[in-house]
Design a protein around this motif. Structure first.
Motif, PDB file in Angstrom:
ATOM      1  N   GLY A  75      19.856  11.548  32.036  1.00  0.00           N
ATOM      2  CA  GLY A  75      20.022  10.417  31.138  1.00  0.00           C
ATOM      3  C   GLY A  75      19.002  10.426  30.012  1.00  0.00           C
ATOM      4  N   VAL A  76      17.770  10.755  30.337  1.00  0.00           N
ATOM      5  CA  VAL A  76      16.718  10.822  29.319  1.00  0.00           C
ATOM      6  C   VAL A  76      17.040  11.888  28.283  1.00  0.00           C
ATOM      7  N   ILE A  77      17.481  13.036  28.741  1.00  0.00           N
ATOM      8  CA  ILE A  77      17.808  14.137  27.825  1.00  0.00           C
ATOM      9  C   ILE A  77      18.979  13.761  26.928  1.00  0.00           C
ATOM     10  N   GLN A  78      20.021  13.174  27.519  1.00  0.00           N
ATOM     11  CA  GLN A  78      21.194  12.801  26.729  1.00  0.00           C
ATOM     12  C   GLN A  78      20.839  11.779  25.657  1.00  0.00           C
ATOM     13  N   VAL A  79      20.050  10.779  26.019  1.00  0.00           N
ATOM     14  CA  VAL A  79      19.651   9.765  25.041  1.00  0.00           C
ATOM     15  C   VAL A  79      18.820  10.388  23.924  1.00  0.00           C
ATOM     16  N   ALA A  80      17.879  11.253  24.287  1.00  0.00           N
ATOM     17  CA  ALA A  80      17.030  11.895  23.272  1.00  0.00           C
ATOM     18  C   ALA A  80      17.863  12.734  22.304  1.00  0.00           C
ATOM     19  N   VAL A  81      18.840  13.465  22.831  1.00  0.00           N
ATOM     20  CA  VAL A  81      19.690  14.297  21.972  1.00  0.00           C
ATOM     21  C   VAL A  81      20.502  13.432  21.011  1.00  0.00           C
ATOM     22  N   VAL A  82      21.065  12.340  21.523  1.00  0.00           N
ATOM     23  CA  VAL A  82      21.868  11.440  20.678  1.00  0.00           C
ATOM     24  C   VAL A  82      21.002  10.833  19.571  1.00  0.00           C
ATOM     25  N   VAL A  83      19.822  10.329  19.927  1.00  0.00           N
ATOM     26  CA  VAL A  83      18.950   9.700  18.928  1.00  0.00           C
ATOM     27  C   VAL A  83      18.511  10.706  17.872  1.00  0.00           C
ATOM     28  N   ILE A  84      18.154  11.904  18.291  1.00  0.00           N
ATOM     29  CA  ILE A  84      17.702  12.926  17.337  1.00  0.00           C
ATOM     30  C   ILE A  84      18.843  13.357  16.423  1.00  0.00           C
ATOM     31  N   ALA A  85      20.033  13.564  16.991  1.00  0.00           N
ATOM     32  CA  ALA A  85      21.176  14.006  16.191  1.00  0.00           C
ATOM     33  C   ALA A  85      21.575  12.956  15.155  1.00  0.00           C
ATOM     34  N   PHE A  86      21.734  11.713  15.599  1.00  0.00           N
ATOM     35  CA  PHE A  86      22.129  10.662  14.670  1.00  0.00           C
ATOM     36  C   PHE A  86      20.986  10.311  13.717  1.00  0.00           C
ATOM     37  N   GLY A  87      19.750  10.332  14.230  1.00  0.00           N
ATOM     38  CA  GLY A  87      18.610  10.032  13.372  1.00  0.00           C
ATOM     39  C   GLY A  87      18.434  11.049  12.260  1.00  0.00           C
ATOM     40  N   ALA A  88      18.680  12.319  12.565  1.00  0.00           N
ATOM     41  CA  ALA A  88      18.569  13.356  11.542  1.00  0.00           C
ATOM     42  C   ALA A  88      19.597  13.146  10.432  1.00  0.00           C
ATOM     43  N   CYS A  89      20.782  12.680  10.809  1.00  0.00           N
ATOM     44  CA  CYS A  89      21.816  12.409   9.810  1.00  0.00           C
ATOM     45  C   CYS A  89      21.471  11.168   8.984  1.00  0.00           C
ATOM     46  N   LEU A  90      20.826  10.190   9.614  1.00  0.00           N
ATOM     47  CA  LEU A  90      20.433   8.980   8.894  1.00  0.00           C
ATOM     48  C   LEU A  90      19.231   9.212   7.979  1.00  0.00           C
ATOM     49  N   TRP A  91      18.407  10.191   8.314  1.00  0.00           N
ATOM     50  CA  TRP A  91      17.150  10.427   7.604  1.00  0.00           C
ATOM     51  C   TRP A  91      17.383  10.680   6.122  1.00  0.00           C
ATOM     52  N   ARG A  92      18.477  11.333   5.788  1.00  0.00           N
ATOM     53  CA  ARG A  92      18.706  11.740   4.403  1.00  0.00           C
ATOM     54  C   ARG A  92      18.664  10.566   3.441  1.00  0.00           C
ATOM     55  N   ASN A  93      19.247   9.459   3.835  1.00  0.00           N
ATOM     56  CA  ASN A  93      19.260   8.286   2.967  1.00  0.00           C
ATOM     57  C   ASN A  93      18.656   7.047   3.591  1.00  0.00           C
ATOM     58  N   GLY A  94      18.106   7.163   4.799  1.00  0.00           N
ATOM     59  CA  GLY A  94      17.561   5.968   5.435  1.00  0.00           C
ATOM     60  C   GLY A  94      16.542   6.290   6.503  1.00  0.00           C
ATOM     61  N   LEU A  95      15.312   6.515   6.093  1.00  0.00           N
ATOM     62  CA  LEU A  95      14.236   6.817   7.033  1.00  0.00           C
ATOM     63  C   LEU A  95      14.018   5.659   8.002  1.00  0.00           C
ATOM     64  N   THR A  96      14.132   4.430   7.496  1.00  0.00           N
ATOM     65  CA  THR A  96      13.903   3.265   8.349  1.00  0.00           C
ATOM     66  C   THR A  96      14.947   3.155   9.449  1.00  0.00           C
ATOM     67  N   ASN A  97      16.200   3.519   9.143  1.00  0.00           N
ATOM     68  CA  ASN A  97      17.252   3.460  10.154  1.00  0.00           C
ATOM     69  C   ASN A  97      16.971   4.417  11.309  1.00  0.00           C
ATOM     70  N   THR A  98      16.400   5.560  11.012  1.00  0.00           N
ATOM     71  CA  THR A  98      16.019   6.506  12.067  1.00  0.00           C
ATOM     72  C   THR A  98      14.946   5.907  12.964  1.00  0.00           C
ATOM     73  N   ILE A  99      13.977   5.237  12.351  1.00  0.00           N
ATOM     74  CA  ILE A  99      12.920   4.586  13.122  1.00  0.00           C
ATOM     75  C   ILE A  99      13.510   3.496  14.014  1.00  0.00           C
ATOM     76  N   LEU A 100      14.481   2.748  13.487  1.00  0.00           N
ATOM     77  CA  LEU A 100      15.113   1.689  14.274  1.00  0.00           C
ATOM     78  C   LEU A 100      15.823   2.264  15.497  1.00  0.00           C
TER      79      LEU A 100
END
Length: 470
Positions: A176-201
């Motif tokens: 569960g920890v690994i799956q959550v980390a992968v999801v957050v990193i994958a979606f956060g990397a996509c959000l980073w381009r136009n929204g650094l704060t959204n990745t932090i959230l």
């Protein structure tokens, strides 16, 4: 002796009806578990969450009208309020609809909806329309959609689903920890381009959910390390590419003109962080970069202790995006320090109420879901307030349920609706019969117990396990 609802009933000498332990075949068939069936312990939606939501709507109507002076047309002074009111009504409809739906249904569509929202996010990042210097919106039939706002909610539901399936008495499983980390990193990397704060959230939401799941400290430390490493890699890949360029030595107007040809906001993010660290001096000339910060501080100073009164804002006519990214400064100007604190307390009360309900949930999934929703709303509100008060670098983050923005209003309204659904359908008492009824209506993969809550303590005192047996 007579039979009622498939259960044999017999009368005693005193004429008191007593339930026989023998059950008919029909009764046994009816008691068979039906996944996603509505449990028998349906309650009223939580009145405290409803009250906070209504209060935020009232504040939104009053302050949006006060902050929209730059958008008022000579033909209709109420046009900004009417447009915003339409979205508030649509959001209210979403709240009504979602509170009537059993929250357990969300787990079925968590993955496909999250992947769809990710596709919309990627499309908007490369082929979307440009708004305020950022390419992060999609125009559909004249309606602007911000996929980044949708992604935050869909990822939240997905994380709650993953953790609900991977909760155990000792904490969250390694898978569960690994799956959550992968999801957050994958979606956060996509959000980073136009929204650094959204990745932090997203990172904040995932960490809060881990804490609810009573994650082991060793695993939590690993999550922090993974997030830090990934953030460092993104920083090197994206920011170091601009090292040695003359961008930082350009004037404000020249930098804006250069960024208009480069929609990737890497340089903008870097410049904002640099200017935040340098700070703003009262003697600095006002330019396109510090205009929001300076006029926001003017508005807050003008508010004083009790404010100038709703509708009497002076800086709303000069402050860029006063109706969205900087609406909290207008609220402080209108209602003063007192009004700003009251609004802050209102958001914190929502978090506290969600925490109370999560603590009382007997299953892990609803506890993850309602707490994640509350953390999304409150953390975004705190980030908005921190930006306005100068505690965080400038970033476009609307104040939940108050700032102008159709997508944000709809998404945050859906978040409230999900919280109300959990308060209505999840078992929040230690009653043995209610726990057993909830288990019968809960799919096998979502029966993990809430290992750190009120129900665990009560059932242990009663000699009842969390699966409803003695």
């Amino acid at each position: 002796m007579e039979k009622e609802d498939g259960i044999l009933i017999k009368e005693t000498i005193d004429g008191v009806a007593v339930e026989d332990t023998t059950q008919s075949v029909a009764s046994r068939m009816r008691r068979k578990r039906k996944p996603d069936a509505t449990p028998t312990n349906v309650q009223k939606a939580d009145p405290y969450i409803w009250g906070i939501y209504i209060m935020l709507l009232v504040i939104s109507v009053v302050e949006l009208f006060s902050a929209s002076s730059t958008e008022v047309s000579s033909a209709n002074v109420y046009s900004p309020l009417i447009r915003h009111g339409i979205f508030l009504l649509l959001g209210f409809g979403c709240v009504i609809a979602l509170q009537r739906i059993n929250y357990m249904i969300l787990r079925k569509y968590a993955w496909p909806v999250a992947i769809l929202s990710l596709g919309l996010l990627l499309f908007s990042s490369y082929f979307g329309v440009e708004i305020n210097g950022a390419q992060r919106a999609i125009n559909v039939a004249g309606i602007t959609i911000q996929p980044a706002e949708i992604v935050k909610l869909t990822v939240l539901v997905l994380l709650a689903t993953i953790l609900g399936r991977n909760q155990e008495p000792r904490g969250v499983t390694t898978i569960g920890v690994i799956q959550v980390a992968v999801v957050v990193i994958a979606f956060g990397a996509c959000l980073w381009r136009n929204g650094l704060t959204n990745t932090i959230l997203l990172m904040i939401i995932s960490i809060s959910m881990f804490l609810i799941g009573n994650i082991q400290w060793r695993k939590l430390g690993m999550i922090f390390a993974i997030y830090a490493i990934c953030a460092g890699v993104l920083w090197i890949v994206k920011y170091e590419n601009d090292k040695g360029s003359d961008f930082d030595r350009l004037s404000a107007t020249e930098q804006i003109a250069d960024n208009s040809h480069n929609i990737d906001r890497t340089r903008t993010q870097k410049g904002r962080i640099t200017r935040f660290l340098e700070g703003v001096d009262p003697d600095d000339p006002i330019d396109d970069f510090n205009r929001q910060v300076i006029f926001s501080k003017f508005a807050q100073a003008n508010g004083g202790l009790i404010g100038q009164g709703p509708g009497n804002s002076r800086e709303s006519a000069r402050l860029p995006l006063a109706f969205s990214d900087y609406i909290y400064s207008i609220i402080v100007e209108d209602t003063g320090f007192v009004g700003g604190v009251v609004l802050l307390v209102l958001y914190l009360c929502l978090l506290g109420r969600a925490g109370h309900l999560a603590y009382r949930c007997s299953r892990a999934f609803p506890a993850f879901l309602i707490m994640g929703c509350a953390v999304l709303i409150v953390s975004q509100a705190l980030v908005h307030m921190a930006i306005v008060t100068g505690l965080f670098p400038v970033s476009g983050q609307p104040l939940p349920l108050i700032s102008k923005g159709g997508t944000s209003v709809i998404v945050m309204s859906c978040t409230i609706g999900i919280m109300l659904s959990v308060s209505k359908y999840a078992v929040t008492s230690g009653d043995k019969r209610e726990i057993k009824a909830e288990l019968r209506a809960t799919p096998d993969d979502m029966q993990a117990a809430n290992v750190s809550g009120y129900v665990k303590e009560i059932t242990q005192e009663q000699g009842v396990s969390l699966d409803g047996t003695r």
